[in-house]
Design a protein around this motif. Structure first.
Motif, PDB file in Angstrom:
ATOM      1  N   HIS A 127       0.672  -1.408  -0.243  1.00 31.67           N
ATOM      2  CA  HIS A 127       0.210  -0.058   0.180  1.00 31.67           C
ATOM      3  C   HIS A 127       0.850   1.062  -0.115  1.00 31.67           C
ATOM      4  O   HIS A 127       0.398   2.447  -1.065  1.00 31.67           O
ATOM      5  N   ARG A 128       1.903   1.608   0.519  1.00 36.91           N
ATOM      6  CA  ARG A 128       3.384   2.330   0.963  1.00 36.91           C
ATOM      7  C   ARG A 128       3.325   2.551  -0.649  1.00 36.91           C
ATOM      8  O   ARG A 128       3.937   4.037  -0.707  1.00 36.91           O
ATOM      9  N   VAL A 129       3.625   1.710  -1.502  1.00 34.25           N
ATOM     10  CA  VAL A 129       4.033   1.602  -2.640  1.00 34.25           C
ATOM     11  C   VAL A 129       3.170   2.571  -3.352  1.00 34.25           C
ATOM     12  O   VAL A 129       3.659   3.534  -4.614  1.00 34.25           O
ATOM     13  N   ALA A 130       1.875   1.923  -2.969  1.00 34.24           N
ATOM     14  CA  ALA A 130       1.217   2.947  -4.519  1.00 34.24           C
ATOM     15  C   ALA A 130       1.034   3.964  -4.022  1.00 34.24           C
ATOM     16  O   ALA A 130       0.762   4.805  -4.748  1.00 34.24           O
ATOM     17  N   ASP A 131       1.572   4.612  -2.938  1.00 35.04           N
ATOM     18  CA  ASP A 131       0.801   5.470  -2.538  1.00 35.04           C
ATOM     19  C   ASP A 131       2.020   6.975  -2.764  1.00 35.04           C
ATOM     20  O   ASP A 131       1.819   7.213  -3.390  1.00 35.04           O
ATOM     21  N   ARG A 132       3.607   5.738  -2.901  1.00 34.28           N
ATOM     22  CA  ARG A 132       4.509   6.571  -2.900  1.00 34.28           C
ATOM     23  C   ARG A 132       4.545   7.097  -4.479  1.00 34.28           C
ATOM     24  O   ARG A 132       5.039   8.336  -5.380  1.00 34.28           O
ATOM     25  N   ILE A 133       3.923   5.864  -5.588  1.00 35.78           N
ATOM     26  CA  ILE A 133       4.051   6.276  -7.074  1.00 35.78           C
ATOM     27  C   ILE A 133       3.157   7.336  -7.359  1.00 35.78           C
ATOM     28  O   ILE A 133       2.995   8.523  -8.192  1.00 35.78           O
ATOM     29  N   ALA A 134       1.744   7.416  -6.405  1.00 36.04           N
ATOM     30  CA  ALA A 134       0.771   8.576  -6.192  1.00 36.04           C
ATOM     31  C   ALA A 134       1.955   9.963  -6.544  1.00 36.04           C
ATOM     32  O   ALA A 134       1.145  10.664  -7.071  1.00 36.04           O
ATOM     33  N   ASP A 135       2.505   9.721  -5.184  1.00 40.20           N
ATOM     34  CA  ASP A 135       3.065  11.223  -4.806  1.00 40.20           C
ATOM     35  C   ASP A 135       4.043  11.642  -5.957  1.00 40.20           C
ATOM     36  O   ASP A 135       3.822  12.470  -6.520  1.00 40.20           O
ATOM     37  N   LEU A 170       0.748  -4.465 -13.367  1.00 39.47           N
ATOM     38  CA  LEU A 170      -0.159  -3.055 -14.363  1.00 39.47           C
ATOM     39  C   LEU A 170      -1.359  -2.827 -13.598  1.00 39.47           C
ATOM     40  O   LEU A 170      -1.842  -2.653 -13.350  1.00 39.47           O
ATOM     41  N   ASP A 171      -1.537  -3.536 -12.119  1.00 38.59           N
ATOM     42  CA  ASP A 171      -2.574  -3.142 -11.050  1.00 38.59           C
ATOM     43  C   ASP A 171      -2.765  -1.737 -10.534  1.00 38.59           C
ATOM     44  O   ASP A 171      -3.324  -0.906 -10.555  1.00 38.59           O
ATOM     45  N   LEU A 172      -1.020  -1.907 -10.099  1.00 38.46           N
ATOM     46  CA  LEU A 172      -0.047  -0.379  -9.411  1.00 38.46           C
ATOM     47  C   LEU A 172      -0.378   0.837 -10.424  1.00 38.46           C
ATOM     48  O   LEU A 172      -0.666   1.815 -10.029  1.00 38.46           O
ATOM     49  N   ALA A 173      -0.434   0.157 -11.799  1.00 35.42           N
ATOM     50  CA  ALA A 173      -0.030   1.048 -12.394  1.00 35.42           C
ATOM     51  C   ALA A 173      -1.603   1.632 -13.024  1.00 35.42           C
ATOM     52  O   ALA A 173      -1.905   3.085 -12.947  1.00 35.42           O
ATOM     53  N   ALA A 174      -2.405   1.378 -13.162  1.00 36.89           N
ATOM     54  CA  ALA A 174      -3.663   1.394 -13.467  1.00 36.89           C
ATOM     55  C   ALA A 174      -4.354   3.005 -13.034  1.00 36.89           C
ATOM     56  O   ALA A 174      -4.978   3.936 -13.690  1.00 36.89           O
ATOM     57  N   PRO A 175      -4.226   3.260 -11.669  1.00 39.25           N
ATOM     58  CA  PRO A 175      -4.865   4.177 -11.299  1.00 39.25           C
ATOM     59  C   PRO A 175      -4.217   5.655 -11.466  1.00 39.25           C
ATOM     60  O   PRO A 175      -5.157   6.916 -12.013  1.00 39.25           O
ATOM     61  N   HIS A 176      -3.032   5.557 -13.053  1.00 35.57           N
ATOM     62  CA  HIS A 176      -2.428   6.783 -13.413  1.00 35.57           C
ATOM     63  C   HIS A 176      -2.338   6.103 -14.980  1.00 35.57           C
ATOM     64  O   HIS A 176      -3.246   5.701 -15.810  1.00 35.57           O
ATOM     65  N   PRO A 177      -2.130   8.100 -15.938  1.00 40.52           N
ATOM     66  CA  PRO A 177      -1.934   7.815 -16.735  1.00 40.52           C
ATOM     67  C   PRO A 177      -0.807   6.896 -17.439  1.00 40.52           C
ATOM     68  O   PRO A 177       0.302   6.348 -17.074  1.00 40.52           O
ATOM     69  N   ALA A 178      -1.335   6.126 -18.433  1.00 37.33           N
ATOM     70  CA  ALA A 178      -0.540   4.686 -19.082  1.00 37.33           C
ATOM     71  C   ALA A 178       0.993   5.746 -19.485  1.00 37.33           C
ATOM     72  O   ALA A 178       2.238   4.959 -19.923  1.00 37.33           O
ATOM     73  N   GLY A 179       1.038   7.020 -19.883  1.00 41.31           N
ATOM     74  CA  GLY A 179       2.455   7.906 -20.133  1.00 41.31           C
ATOM     75  C   GLY A 179       2.865   7.727 -19.054  1.00 41.31           C
ATOM     76  O   GLY A 179       4.122   8.577 -19.309  1.00 41.31           O
TER      77      GLY A 179
END
Lengths: 292, 292
Positions: A127-135, A170-179
């Protein structure tokens, strides 16, 4: 004087990229010179090699040699639970994003990090990885750099990456633009995955297949497990099948050879590059060619 | 004379099973005696320990000591492409099914096998495993024995098992009756899997959760990668979380401790069992208890 054979080789090698980890003891300048001698047009660059001369000079050196940068290795290590550590990790990743942009590559390879010391909560770490990616995503978009999530072999789950499969990436990437967030297929890390065909196809459909890295799975596993990566053809991986899946997913980009292996590091760099180029042409390229 | 503390221990240990691989250098008789001394009511038995006295005598020895057999380890190695090898593997697995029945356990643990020598076609190897399982199912049903498919850690994919995830095991089991083909959750092999919670729940729903084996994931990986398994609590696995998933999936059966580890093998067997029982009660049992 350029012979016909040389020209053919250069064409065959046009998608080959030397990851600087393969020639660990070469400086950036030596890696550049070696790649040029071998007719290899691209480098996957580790940050330590960039730091050794500074980003701007590294960019100029690579460009002056007529090479391109296929990726910068690496950002990541985002699992810390401690706020001060998280802050440090974000700062370091923002610097890496800026470096990638300065080097002219849009791919920053991300190794997300393992469990913090003494922490067994893998679900929380993910979960923290997902949060930091979003950051990091806004900063990545701003610099035109893509965070390229790298699933690592599950044997590195505790100490290197709680991201273990392409589907999970891919699940981790999904919330963000593909670019802004893509994924890399590194044969060593994912060859065993029973869902690999389906997840590579999905990566293509979702426009997230950002990089293809190759090396072999050798046995026995090296005493230092990080150094188990082998030269293509020396191990158990079916590059023809995986390469075909990557091709069918529409990937036409650079193919990086990244090998951590004490024997290969100890060998003559030019010989390593010659072997690598030969194996690339024989084992990796045929399946990966869109025209096949 | 039995003290209150002893009786409490016996209750706490009622689901604990000693897999004979944990005390590798003990004969079957020594393992039986050690388990009885430690208050452990069940054994997971390897076939070499059975062969050492013969199946009928092994069954009697275990029964006479008041122990039960939680599983027989192991059948499998079904990936051969050569028809003569396939025939041999099937004959050996039929013998293992009969042995399991004679020992009074309905669980035959199956390690499906790696890539045949020089063969890189993992997709083909997996198809052959599916075909051989189908060949064995009627024989298993006839003997009242369940083929318990064991996903092995992906680091053993080339040489031990092309079956690497619980989801893959459930897919492989799906064409067959749940009573004939089940799956085992072995924490060492599957702890890293991002889909573990969902696949354990699925195993419960599909009535295929046949066994729960525990040991820890220690680092560094041992020089012989097969010997990396650690005593619970010595490594990185969150037994509380995984045990809770197994409990919520409805599993109430034996919990086997199976540790391949040179240091543990070299230690005094009674001390190993005492440590194992203590760690079981402290780390494994609480989450696995249905009454929690």
């Amino acid at each position: 004087m350029t012979t016909t054979e040389d020209r053919l080789d250069t064409v065959a090698l046009q998608r080959l990229s030397l990851n600087t980890a393969t020639t660990k003891y070469w400086t950036l300048q030596q890696a550049i010179d070696g790649a040029v001698r071998a007719g290899i047009p691209a480098l996957g660059v580790w940050r330590d090699r960039v730091a050794e001369v500074g980003t701007d000079r590294a960019a100029r050196m690579i460009q002056d040699a007529g090479l391109r940068v296929s990726s910068l290795c690496r950002g990541g290590f985002l699992t810390a639970a401690d706020p001060a550590e998280q802050h440090k990790a974000l700062a370091d990743n923002r610097a890496a994003i800026a470096e990638a942009a300065a080097l002219g590559t849009d791919s920053l390879i991300m190794v997300v990090g393992g469990l913090p010391d003494g922490d067994r909560d893998i679900v929380g770490a993910r979960h923290r990885v997902a949060d930091r990616i979003a950051d990091l995503v806004p900063h990545a978009i701003e610099h035109g750099v893509r965070l390229v999530l790298e699933p690592l072999h599950p044997m590195y789950c505790a100490d290197r990456a709680v991201l273990s499969t392409l589907g999970q990436a891919l699940d981790l990437a999904a919330p963000h633009p593909a670019g802004a967030v893509g994924v890399v297929v590194d044969t060593f890390h994912v060859w065993w995955d029973p869902t690999l065909a389906e997840q590579i196809a999905r990566a293509g459909r979702e426009n997230r297949l950002a990089a293809y890295q190759v090396c072999d799975w050798n046995l026995p596993i090296a005493a230092d497990a990080l150094l188990s990566r082998g030269m293509m053809g020396d191990g158990h991986i079916d590059f023809d099948t995986i390469g075909g899946w990557v091709r069918d997913a529409g990937y036409t980009g650079d193919i990086e050879v990244e090998i951590f292996n004490a024997d290969i590091w100890a060998a003559d760099g030019d010989l390593v590059l010659a072997t690598m180029a030969g194996r690339f042409v024989d084992l990796v390229l045929p399946a990966a060619e869109p025209t096949r």
